[in-house]
Write a protein that holds these residues in place. Structure first.
Motif, PDB file in Angstrom:
ATOM      1  N   ALA A  70       0.847  -1.197   0.000  1.00  0.00           N
ATOM      2  CA  ALA A  70       0.000   0.000   0.000  1.00  0.00           C
ATOM      3  C   ALA A  70       0.875   1.236   0.000  1.00  0.00           C
ATOM      4  O   ALA A  70       1.974   1.241   0.576  1.00  0.00           O
ATOM      5  CB  ALA A  70      -0.918   0.014   1.215  1.00  0.00           C
ATOM      6  N   VAL A  71       0.385   2.275  -0.640  1.00  0.00           N
ATOM      7  CA  VAL A  71       1.042   3.583  -0.622  1.00  0.00           C
ATOM      8  C   VAL A  71       0.096   4.555   0.062  1.00  0.00           C
ATOM      9  O   VAL A  71      -1.050   4.719  -0.361  1.00  0.00           O
ATOM     10  CB  VAL A  71       1.359   4.076  -2.042  1.00  0.00           C
ATOM     11  N   LEU A  72       0.560   5.187   1.122  1.00  0.00           N
ATOM     12  CA  LEU A  72      -0.275   6.097   1.903  1.00  0.00           C
ATOM     13  C   LEU A  72       0.284   7.506   1.829  1.00  0.00           C
ATOM     14  O   LEU A  72       1.487   7.722   1.987  1.00  0.00           O
ATOM     15  CB  LEU A  72      -0.328   5.640   3.373  1.00  0.00           C
ATOM     16  N   ALA A  73      -0.599   8.457   1.574  1.00  0.00           N
ATOM     17  CA  ALA A  73      -0.182   9.863   1.454  1.00  0.00           C
ATOM     18  C   ALA A  73      -1.146  10.759   2.199  1.00  0.00           C
ATOM     19  O   ALA A  73      -2.288  10.382   2.478  1.00  0.00           O
ATOM     20  CB  ALA A  73      -0.108  10.265  -0.018  1.00  0.00           C
ATOM     21  N   ARG A  74      -0.696  11.948   2.501  1.00  0.00           N
ATOM     22  CA  ARG A  74      -1.535  12.923   3.208  1.00  0.00           C
ATOM     23  C   ARG A  74      -2.586  13.524   2.294  1.00  0.00           C
ATOM     24  O   ARG A  74      -3.682  13.853   2.732  1.00  0.00           O
ATOM     25  CB  ARG A  74      -0.641  14.040   3.782  1.00  0.00           C
ATOM     26  N   LYS A  75      -2.287  13.630   0.981  1.00  0.00           N
ATOM     27  CA  LYS A  75      -3.189  14.303   0.052  1.00  0.00           C
ATOM     28  C   LYS A  75      -3.439  13.458  -1.190  1.00  0.00           C
ATOM     29  O   LYS A  75      -2.586  12.690  -1.628  1.00  0.00           O
ATOM     30  CB  LYS A  75      -2.599  15.662  -0.363  1.00  0.00           C
ATOM     31  N   ASP A  87       5.950  11.345   0.814  1.00  0.00           N
ATOM     32  CA  ASP A  87       5.963  12.819   0.932  1.00  0.00           C
ATOM     33  C   ASP A  87       5.890  13.286   2.379  1.00  0.00           C
ATOM     34  O   ASP A  87       5.038  14.115   2.734  1.00  0.00           O
ATOM     35  CB  ASP A  87       4.833  13.424   0.091  1.00  0.00           C
ATOM     36  N   TRP A  88       6.803  12.802   3.194  1.00  0.00           N
ATOM     37  CA  TRP A  88       6.891  13.258   4.583  1.00  0.00           C
ATOM     38  C   TRP A  88       7.834  14.459   4.644  1.00  0.00           C
ATOM     39  O   TRP A  88       9.000  14.346   5.020  1.00  0.00           O
ATOM     40  CB  TRP A  88       7.365  12.124   5.492  1.00  0.00           C
ATOM     41  N   ASN A  89       7.294  15.601   4.237  1.00  0.00           N
ATOM     42  CA  ASN A  89       8.023  16.869   4.318  1.00  0.00           C
ATOM     43  C   ASN A  89       7.178  17.878   5.079  1.00  0.00           C
ATOM     44  O   ASN A  89       5.954  17.814   5.063  1.00  0.00           O
ATOM     45  CB  ASN A  89       8.314  17.413   2.919  1.00  0.00           C
ATOM     46  N   GLU A  90       7.836  18.820   5.722  1.00  0.00           N
ATOM     47  CA  GLU A  90       7.129  19.899   6.404  1.00  0.00           C
ATOM     48  C   GLU A  90       6.272  20.659   5.390  1.00  0.00           C
ATOM     49  O   GLU A  90       6.738  20.984   4.297  1.00  0.00           O
ATOM     50  CB  GLU A  90       8.124  20.860   7.057  1.00  0.00           C
ATOM     51  N   GLY A  91       5.031  20.922   5.748  1.00  0.00           N
ATOM     52  CA  GLY A  91       4.118  21.573   4.833  1.00  0.00           C
ATOM     53  C   GLY A  91       3.238  20.591   4.086  1.00  0.00           C
ATOM     54  O   GLY A  91       2.262  20.979   3.457  1.00  0.00           O
ATOM     55  N   VAL A  92       3.595  19.293   4.157  1.00  0.00           N
ATOM     56  CA  VAL A  92       2.758  18.231   3.602  1.00  0.00           C
ATOM     57  C   VAL A  92       2.266  17.354   4.745  1.00  0.00           C
ATOM     58  O   VAL A  92       1.078  17.157   4.943  1.00  0.00           O
ATOM     59  CB  VAL A  92       3.528  17.390   2.562  1.00  0.00           C
ATOM     60  N   LEU A  93       3.191  16.803   5.518  1.00  0.00           N
ATOM     61  CA  LEU A  93       2.879  16.103   6.760  1.00  0.00           C
ATOM     62  C   LEU A  93       3.965  16.453   7.765  1.00  0.00           C
ATOM     63  O   LEU A  93       5.074  15.911   7.676  1.00  0.00           O
ATOM     64  CB  LEU A  93       2.818  14.593   6.549  1.00  0.00           C
ATOM     65  N   SER A 129      10.077  16.102   7.182  1.00  0.00           N
ATOM     66  CA  SER A 129       9.083  16.171   8.253  1.00  0.00           C
ATOM     67  C   SER A 129       9.726  15.920   9.610  1.00  0.00           C
ATOM     68  O   SER A 129      10.596  15.048   9.754  1.00  0.00           O
ATOM     69  CB  SER A 129       7.993  15.113   8.011  1.00  0.00           C
ATOM     70  N   ARG A 130       9.282  16.663  10.595  1.00  0.00           N
ATOM     71  CA  ARG A 130       9.766  16.453  11.967  1.00  0.00           C
ATOM     72  C   ARG A 130       9.479  15.042  12.449  1.00  0.00           C
ATOM     73  O   ARG A 130      10.158  14.527  13.330  1.00  0.00           O
ATOM     74  CB  ARG A 130       9.135  17.472  12.901  1.00  0.00           C
ATOM     75  N   PHE A 131       8.449  14.418  11.867  1.00  0.00           N
ATOM     76  CA  PHE A 131       8.078  13.067  12.296  1.00  0.00           C
ATOM     77  C   PHE A 131       9.120  12.029  11.866  1.00  0.00           C
ATOM     78  O   PHE A 131       9.221  10.965  12.477  1.00  0.00           O
ATOM     79  CB  PHE A 131       6.702  12.695  11.754  1.00  0.00           C
ATOM     80  N   LEU A 132       9.884  12.340  10.809  1.00  0.00           N
ATOM     81  CA  LEU A 132      10.978  11.445  10.425  1.00  0.00           C
ATOM     82  C   LEU A 132      12.035  11.402  11.519  1.00  0.00           C
ATOM     83  O   LEU A 132      12.560  10.329  11.851  1.00  0.00           O
ATOM     84  CB  LEU A 132      11.608  11.930   9.113  1.00  0.00           C
ATOM     85  N   TYR A 133      12.334  12.566  12.091  1.00  0.00           N
ATOM     86  CA  TYR A 133      13.317  12.624  13.168  1.00  0.00           C
ATOM     87  C   TYR A 133      12.770  11.959  14.427  1.00  0.00           C
ATOM     88  O   TYR A 133      13.475  11.217  15.118  1.00  0.00           O
ATOM     89  CB  TYR A 133      13.697  14.075  13.467  1.00  0.00           C
ATOM     90  N   GLU A 134      11.510  12.226  14.732  1.00  0.00           N
ATOM     91  CA  GLU A 134      10.915  11.643  15.939  1.00  0.00           C
ATOM     92  C   GLU A 134      10.872  10.119  15.865  1.00  0.00           C
ATOM     93  O   GLU A 134      10.987   9.436  16.877  1.00  0.00           O
ATOM     94  CB  GLU A 134       9.508  12.204  16.148  1.00  0.00           C
ATOM     95  N   GLU A 152      -1.678  16.370  13.403  1.00  0.00           N
ATOM     96  CA  GLU A 152      -0.941  15.745  12.313  1.00  0.00           C
ATOM     97  C   GLU A 152      -0.043  14.614  12.799  1.00  0.00           C
ATOM     98  O   GLU A 152       0.201  13.650  12.069  1.00  0.00           O
ATOM     99  CB  GLU A 152      -0.104  16.795  11.585  1.00  0.00           C
ATOM    100  N   ARG A 153       0.426  14.719  14.025  1.00  0.00           N
ATOM    101  CA  ARG A 153       1.244  13.636  14.586  1.00  0.00           C
ATOM    102  C   ARG A 153       0.413  12.364  14.716  1.00  0.00           C
ATOM    103  O   ARG A 153       0.913  11.255  14.527  1.00  0.00           O
ATOM    104  CB  ARG A 153       1.819  14.068  15.935  1.00  0.00           C
ATOM    105  N   ARG A 154      -0.877  12.523  15.023  1.00  0.00           N
ATOM    106  CA  ARG A 154      -1.765  11.358  15.076  1.00  0.00           C
ATOM    107  C   ARG A 154      -1.926  10.742  13.693  1.00  0.00           C
ATOM    108  O   ARG A 154      -1.992   9.521  13.546  1.00  0.00           O
ATOM    109  CB  ARG A 154      -3.131  11.769  15.629  1.00  0.00           C
ATOM    110  N   VAL A 155      -1.986  11.601  12.672  1.00  0.00           N
ATOM    111  CA  VAL A 155      -2.073  11.104  11.296  1.00  0.00           C
ATOM    112  C   VAL A 155      -0.822  10.288  10.967  1.00  0.00           C
ATOM    113  O   VAL A 155      -0.909   9.194  10.379  1.00  0.00           O
ATOM    114  CB  VAL A 155      -2.240  12.272  10.302  1.00  0.00           C
ATOM    115  N   ALA A 156       0.335  10.800  11.349  1.00  0.00           N
ATOM    116  CA  ALA A 156       1.583  10.079  11.116  1.00  0.00           C
ATOM    117  C   ALA A 156       1.578   8.736  11.850  1.00  0.00           C
ATOM    118  O   ALA A 156       2.022   7.714  11.304  1.00  0.00           O
ATOM    119  CB  ALA A 156       2.772  10.927  11.575  1.00  0.00           C
TER     120      ALA A 156
END
Length: 616
Positions: free
Chosen positions: A353-358, A548-554, A604-609, A569-573
């Motif tokens: 599966a491929v999952l995206a924010r948009k 597309d895990w970049n700031e401004g997208v997710l 995305s900050r979530f990549l670091y987290e 958005e962190r819940r979405v991640a």
């Protein structure tokens, strides 16, 4: 049904109110099904149990599991028992209430129709025009705008209060309230509802003492799936039954991804302050590394009433970063499919599966996959046609056939006749004026002749073309001749509707369509699934590409400007991370991979987290 010790304690609780904090992959659906079976085993009648879900897929899966379990236990009629359960989405159950007793608040239940979004918006604009809030030139009265009026309507549907800002009164709210009152009164005069009004009117119906007494005497047990996603109006709906009915809810604040549409996970605690609370912290879905990454991301939210998940599978799982453009992601997917071989030696595309924010990210990626001849299905694409004028006209014809009072449907048909026959053709005015009579008589003739106008056989299509002449014929492809293998998305969408509504009457088909949700378009088959993260809630795959895990997208650009936006958005991640069973690829675009017409987006900050990308 086999249960773990913590699952069994929750299932067999004697508490009249219980909340199960069910982490991702912890067996939430199993617990809800086991609870229903436990209630049946203790003498509850199926018709005394109401289960509220957010998707028809979830309700269908629960009903299937209940049937299987009853069959294994030797019950003679498992399908009949499961069929007697009042189980469905909030809107489906609310509509059932209205179809049963809507006459108590002025509706004609048998012919009640649901208008589409475009017609609803047109009617609301007309209400604003009649009050002088919107001028014929298209300009709004100072301080007002379409965005503000539409937001007030949505907030009203979510909370029952007309206010643009949550919990606050704003200038112009009184005028907007009056416009909404006119709008709803007009819908009632047409014996019609819009989608958001279904829940509010069901709650109004339950406010009638005699009706509430009928349903409270019937429903003894209320179960709620994904309770963290309930808005205030949805809480009010299940509060109409419980108490006196028992209450059993499963949810997880970490997976609350609908804050933008009014979800209030906090109300689960405040409205059920005395409920027994049970925690399911074992993740049976994902490998250890994936669970660790998900825990690390969501830890920054400090979600109340939650505890870290722990993986119970023996596999470690794999998680990695993937950089590049859409073409690079498509190549990685192609390679993965060729590694995941099925028993017949063919690529196991269905495991991916491929999952995206948009949505637009998925559309572009689909184009790259098509170039590589990788089979895929974008969840929700079958409903793309619903936004076309052609579809709206046919949908209006169906609505008018059921409900001749549906003035919005008749007006759309009239406009279609004008376009088809010409504004100066007098027959257009005659046919338009007579459309309601023609449709009504046609429906009565079908009933007299005992003919069920079913979507599968396309008899309904033929009948409509017969009654409405060339206008509908021009709009609707000749499906009865070209039913096999018509390639256009337009025809395919109708074929899909036909297949879903096999042997349905027109009324049933309209109801099915009005209550659709994106997961109705999750398809079986050996193809890669492309889905937004929201559409993937409750689903799982062996290999997930989160792209597309970049700031401004997710996180989204809008969330970065809102107080609790990044938290949501962190819940979405977190939901995206926990859809993967064995492998998770987190994709982000480096500056060289991005469109230079726009400001460069950082990782995305979530990549670091998550620990997948090391902090500088």
């Amino acid at each position: 049904m086999t249960l773990t010790a913590e699952q069994r304690v929750a299932v067999e609780t004697e508490a009249t109110e219980a909340i199960v904090i069910a982490g991702a992959g912890s067996g939430k659906t199993r617990v809800l099904v086991a609870r229903i079976l436990w209630l049946l085993g203790r003498g509850a009648s199926p018709s005394e149990i109401m289960t509220l879900t957010f998707t028809r897929k979830a309700a269908g899966e629960m009903r299937r599991r209940i049937c299987d379990a009853l069959r294994e236990d030797g019950h003679r009629q498992p399908t009949r028992i499961a069929g007697r359960l009042l189980m469905g989405t909030f809107h489906a159950v609310a509509l059932e209430l209205l179809r049963s007793h809507g006459d108590a608040i002025g509706y004609e239940p048998a012919s009640l129709t649901i208008v589409d979004e475009a017609d609803a918006n047109l009617l609301l604009e007309e209400a604003c025009e009649s009050l002088g809030l919107l001028r014929r030139s298209g300009t709004w009265k100072s301080g007002l705008s379409w965005s503000r009026v539409a937001q007030a309507r949505e907030r009203y549907y979510q909370t029952g209060v007309v206010a643009v800002d949550r919990g606050a009164a704003s200038a112009g709210d009184g005028e907007i309230r009056t416009a909404l009152h006119h709008y709803h009164a007009e819908l009632r005069s047409m014996n019609a509802l819009d989608f958001g009004l279904i829940l509010l009117e069901a709650n109004r119906l339950m406010g009638v003492p005699a009706i509430r007494a009928i349903w409270q005497s019937r429903i003894r047990h209320v179960l709620v799936d994904e309770a963290q996603d309930c808005d205030t109006t949805q809480y009010v709906l299940h509060d109409q039954f419980s108490p006196p009915a028992t209450f059993f809810a499963a949810g997880d604040a970490r997976q609350c991804v609908y804050g933008w549409r009014g979800a209030r996970p906090d109300l689960l605690v405040t409205r059920r302050a005395h409920a027994a609370v049970f925690h399911l912290n074992a993740c049976f879905r994902s490998g250890v590394r994936i669970v660790v990454a998900a825990n690390q991301v969501i830890a920054a939210n400090c979600e109340p009433m939650t505890e870290p998940m722990h993986a119970v599978r023996e596999t470690a799982g794999a998680i990695a970063a993937l950089c590049g453009r859409s073409a690079d992601v498509a190549l990685a997917i192609q390679s993965a499919g060729q590694r995941h071989l099925n028993l017949d030696g063919k690529p196991g595309w269905s495991r991916i599966a491929v999952l995206a924010r948009k949505h637009d990210i998925l559309v572009k990626l689909g184009e790259r996959l098509a170039e590589l001849s990788v089979p895929f299905h974008r969840v929700g694409s079958m409903f793309d046609v619903c936004g076309t004028e052609e579809f709206r006209v046919v949908y209006a014809a169906l609505r008018a056939a059921v409900n001749p009072r549906d003035g919005l449907a008749l007006r759309r048909l009239l406009r279609a006749f004008h376009r088809t026959l010409g504004e100066d053709d007098q027959s257009a005015h005659f046919v338009g004026a007579e459309a309601g009579t023609i449709l009504r008589h046609g429906a009565e003739a079908c009933t007299r002749n005992g003919t069920t106008a079913t979507c599968r056989t396309a008899r309904l299509v033929c009948w409509l073309r017969e009654r409405l002449g060339q206008a509908v014929s021009d709009i609707l492809p000749d499906l009865d001749e070209h039913l096999p293998g018509v390639a256009t998305d337009y025809a395919a969408a109708f074929i899909y509707w036909h297949d879903q509504c096999a042997e349905f009457t027109v009324v049933e088909a309209l109801r099915w369509f009005a209550l659709r949700d994106v997961q109705d378009d999750v398809r079986p088959g050996n193809h890669v699934t492309l889905a937004t993260i929201h559409a993937a809630k409750g689903l799982e795959w062996e290999h997930v590409f989160a792209v597309d895990w970049n700031e401004g997208v997710l996180p989204s650009g809008l969330s970065l400007r809102e107080p609790d936006g990044v938290r949501d958005e962190r819940r979405v991640a977190y939901v995206a991370l926990t859809r993967a069973k064995d492998r998770l690829d987190l994709h982000w675009r480096r500056p060289a991979d991005q469109d230079h017409h726009y400001k460069t987006k950082a990782p995305s900050r979530f990549l670091y987290e998550s620990g997948v990308v090391a902090a500088d």
